[in-house]
Write an enzyme that holds these catalytic residues in place. Sequence first.
Site, short mmCIF file in Angstrom:
data_model
loop_
_atom_site.label_atom_id
_atom_site.label_comp_id
_atom_site.label_asym_id
_atom_site.label_seq_id
_atom_site.Cartn_x
_atom_site.Cartn_y
_atom_site.Cartn_z
N HIS A 1 3.32 -3.07 -3.78
CA HIS A 1 3.07 -1.64 -4.06
C HIS A 1 3.77 -0.77 -3.03
O HIS A 1 4.42 0.21 -3.36
CB HIS A 1 1.57 -1.34 -4.03
CG HIS A 1 0.78 -2.10 -5.02
ND1 HIS A 1 0.70 -1.73 -6.34
CD2 HIS A 1 0.05 -3.23 -4.89
CE1 HIS A 1 -0.06 -2.58 -6.98
NE2 HIS A 1 -0.46 -3.51 -6.13
N LYS A 2 3.60 -1.17 -1.76
CA LYS A 2 4.23 -0.41 -0.69
C LYS A 2 5.75 -0.44 -0.85
O LYS A 2 6.43 0.56 -0.66
CB LYS A 2 3.91 -1.04 0.67
CG LYS A 2 2.53 -0.79 1.20
CD LYS A 2 2.49 -1.36 2.62
CE LYS A 2 1.15 -1.24 3.26
NZ LYS A 2 1.17 -1.74 4.65
N GLU B 1 -1.45 -9.59 12.54
CA GLU B 1 -1.82 -8.23 12.99
C GLU B 1 -2.68 -8.29 14.23
O GLU B 1 -3.65 -9.05 14.26
CB GLU B 1 -2.60 -7.52 11.87
CG GLU B 1 -1.80 -6.46 11.19
CD GLU B 1 -2.62 -5.61 10.22
OE1 GLU B 1 -3.76 -5.25 10.54
OE2 GLU B 1 -2.08 -5.31 9.15
N ASP C 1 2.32 0.00 8.89
CA ASP C 1 0.88 -0.28 8.89
C ASP C 1 0.17 1.00 8.46
O ASP C 1 0.49 2.08 8.93
CB ASP C 1 0.39 -0.71 10.28
CG ASP C 1 -1.04 -1.22 10.18
OD1 ASP C 1 -1.22 -2.31 9.61
OD2 ASP C 1 -1.97 -0.52 10.62
N SER C 2 -0.75 0.83 7.53
CA SER C 2 -1.43 2.02 7.03
C SER C 2 -2.93 1.78 6.97
O SER C 2 -3.40 0.65 7.09
CB SER C 2 -0.89 2.37 5.64
OG SER C 2 -0.87 1.23 4.82
N GLY D 1 -5.32 -0.39 -3.95
CA GLY D 1 -6.21 -0.14 -2.82
C GLY D 1 -7.21 0.98 -3.09
O GLY D 1 -7.90 1.01 -4.12
N LYS E 1 0.42 11.86 -5.82
CA LYS E 1 0.52 10.87 -4.74
C LYS E 1 1.97 10.78 -4.25
O LYS E 1 2.24 10.77 -3.06
CB LYS E 1 0.04 9.49 -5.21
CG LYS E 1 0.18 8.48 -4.08
CD LYS E 1 -0.41 7.14 -4.34
CE LYS E 1 -0.20 6.29 -3.07
NZ LYS E 1 -0.57 4.91 -3.20
N HIS F 1 0.73 9.84 2.48
CA HIS F 1 1.02 9.48 3.88
C HIS F 1 2.36 8.75 3.97
O HIS F 1 3.15 8.98 4.87
CB HIS F 1 -0.12 8.62 4.42
CG HIS F 1 -0.55 7.49 3.52
ND1 HIS F 1 -0.78 7.68 2.18
CD2 HIS F 1 -0.75 6.17 3.74
CE1 HIS F 1 -1.12 6.52 1.63
NE2 HIS F 1 -1.10 5.59 2.55
N ARG F 2 2.60 7.87 2.98
CA ARG F 2 3.84 7.08 3.00
C ARG F 2 5.05 7.96 2.71
O ARG F 2 6.11 7.80 3.28
CB ARG F 2 3.72 5.93 2.00
CG ARG F 2 4.56 4.73 2.38
CD ARG F 2 4.12 3.47 1.69
NE ARG F 2 2.88 2.96 2.22
CZ ARG F 2 1.73 2.97 1.56
NH1 ARG F 2 1.67 3.42 0.33
NH2 ARG F 2 0.63 2.52 2.13
P1 IMP Z 1 -1.86 -2.82 5.81
O1 IMP Z 1 -0.99 -1.64 6.11
O2 IMP Z 1 -1.09 -3.94 5.21
O3 IMP Z 1 -2.71 -3.20 6.98
O4 IMP Z 1 -2.83 -2.42 4.64
C1 IMP Z 1 -3.48 -1.21 4.61
C2 IMP Z 1 -4.49 -1.16 3.48
O5 IMP Z 1 -4.87 0.21 3.35
C3 IMP Z 1 -3.95 -1.58 2.12
O6 IMP Z 1 -4.13 -2.93 1.85
C4 IMP Z 1 -4.79 -0.70 1.17
O7 IMP Z 1 -6.03 -1.30 0.93
C5 IMP Z 1 -4.98 0.56 2.00
N1 IMP Z 1 -3.91 1.52 1.68
C6 IMP Z 1 -2.80 1.81 2.40
N2 IMP Z 1 -2.04 2.71 1.76
C7 IMP Z 1 -2.67 2.96 0.61
C8 IMP Z 1 -2.35 3.81 -0.50
O8 IMP Z 1 -1.30 4.46 -0.57
N3 IMP Z 1 -3.26 3.82 -1.49
C9 IMP Z 1 -4.40 3.09 -1.46
N4 IMP Z 1 -4.73 2.29 -0.48
C10 IMP Z 1 -3.86 2.22 0.56
#
Ligand code: IMP
Length: 180
Positions: free
Chosen positions: A11-12, A36, A65-66, A140, A161, A166-167
């Site tokens: 997705h990212k 992590e 990382d989000s 997510g 979105k 944020h992204r």
């Molecule tokens: P990480 O950055 O891989 O540690 O994952 C961050 C987690 O935050 C994700 O697995 C999602 O559950 C949530 N997350 C991050 N960005 C989004 C987004 O754009 N929409 C919804 N959930 C997000």
Amino acid sequence: MKLTFITGNQHKFREAERILKEYNVIIGRKDINCEEIRSESCEEVALTCLRLLRRKVNKPFFVEDSGLFIKALDGFPGTLSSWVFKKIGNEGILKLLREEQIRDAYFLSAIAVWDGRKEKVLIGRVDGYISRELRGKGFGYDPIFIPAGSEKTFGEDEKIKSLCSHRRNSLKKLAEWIGR
Ligand code: IMP
């Protein structure tokens, strides 16, 4: 410059590919696992991962990382967002906030990039609220996050979105930094 996004999250990647294309930045994807670290800072998590991967990767790349930070829960789930989502999901978050009137929250995205010469961290943020029920699809926490100024969740309105996430904000800064 050909830039690689190292991520296991499709997705990212798709979101980044689409947004960066608007800035004429073309990316490829590689999935290399990065352990992590435990930290409350997305910036620190992303930068540590970048530095670990630099031992293995010899071309320009970035990681991200989000997390979702909920005010009434003191910033939880924050950098634990991925793990918490797998454990309790959106229903679990809604349960934790059942009696809560203050529903402010924000998403953060921290991109750490290595362009072959320098490293840099770029932060994107979007403020909003947690909905009272699940609405829409998305990945997510999309179905429970309403950005400020909207009535729809990210899961209900992909266009919003795409414009304010944020992204989107961290990727825009990445494109500007790459093109500096
Ligand atoms: P990480 O950055 O891989 O540690 O994952 C961050 C987690 O935050 C994700 O697995 C999602 O559950 C949530 N997350 C991050 N960005 C989004 C987004 O754009 N929409 C919804 N959930 C997000």
